[in-house]
Design a protein around this motif. Structure first.
Motif: not given
Length: 243
Positions: A240, A44, A187
């Protein structure tokens, strides 16, 4: 006598002399293995770390102890694989260290150790510590009259549930720590979240704050370098979802 943590010169790049680039980070990360990799926490942060070290931070292996260097504090220290890959790509640590990640005799632990890893500013991994330490670093630089160095802290969105971070955000905004910057990688792993988004939490305390796509390098660079006179600056980098 001053003790230095700067590493001896390290050749960073391919055997043919080409420097490492963003496309090399995943192969570098693949050299690291173990049961505590925290893959989502590491991946991430990959793009944020690369843009910072490649285009923004004024620090290099030969200036890692220079008082005028920028400071980068990885608060999200429980997933350091991307961090180690970027440090290797930029010549702070040798590529040969990466396969030993997490081993008993390795310098590259599951949480970074500032006494073992060149270029690492703090030992981290206990969530809620990095941002308060960044506030203290910015205050210390101000007290020394060092107006040039910037202080950057990378936190996770879930980490912003920690009360220590609430106090740090409130204090930094109140005293106008304009050399302080926070990158919050979102995230969607926070338990509670914030009405209006995480950037609103910073803005209500007097920070400059912006939300961007955490995989878009140009958008990240623009957000990182946006002017914010008299105020600390926060960039929320959305990636995401963790799951």
């Amino acid at each position: 006598m001053t003790t230095t943590r700067a590493a001896a010169p390290i050749t960073a790049g391919h055997p043919d002399g080409r420097p490492y680039g963003y496309q090399d980070l995943q192969p570098l990360m693949s050299l690291m293995s173990g049961d505590e990799k925290h893959d989502p926490a590491a991946t991430s942060t990959l793009d944020v770390l690369w843009v910072l070290y490649d285009r923004v931070l004024r620090v290099a292996p030969d200036t890692a102890d220079d008082p005028e260097r920028d400071r980068f504090l990885l608060s999200k220290g429980h997933g350091p694989m991307a961090y180690y890959a970027v440090l290797a790509a930029k010549g702070f640590v040798p590529r040969a260290w990466l396969p030993g990640f997490g081993a008993y005799d390795s310098r590259l632990g599951y949480h970074p150790d500032r006494t073992l890893v060149p270029g690492v500013e703090i030992g981290s991994g206990s969530l809620g510590h990095g941002l308060p330490l960044a506030v203290g670093s910015a205050l210390g630089l101000r007290a020394q009259g060092l107006a040039g160095p910037a202080v950057w802290a990378l936190v996770g969105d879930a980490e912003m549930d920690e009360g220590s971070n609430h106090e740090a955000v409130q204090f930094a905004g109140a005293v106008g720590l304009d050399r302080l910057h926070v990158v919050a990688v979102d995230n969607q792993s926070a338990t509670y979240g914030w009405p209006g988004g995480l950037a609103a939490r910073f803005a209500m305390e007097g920070w400059s704050a912006v939300t961007v796509d955490g995989r878009d390098h140009d958008a990240l660079y623009e957000a990182f370098t946006a002017p914010h006179p008299g105020r600390p600056h926060a960039v929320v980098a959305r990636v995401e979802p963790k799951y």
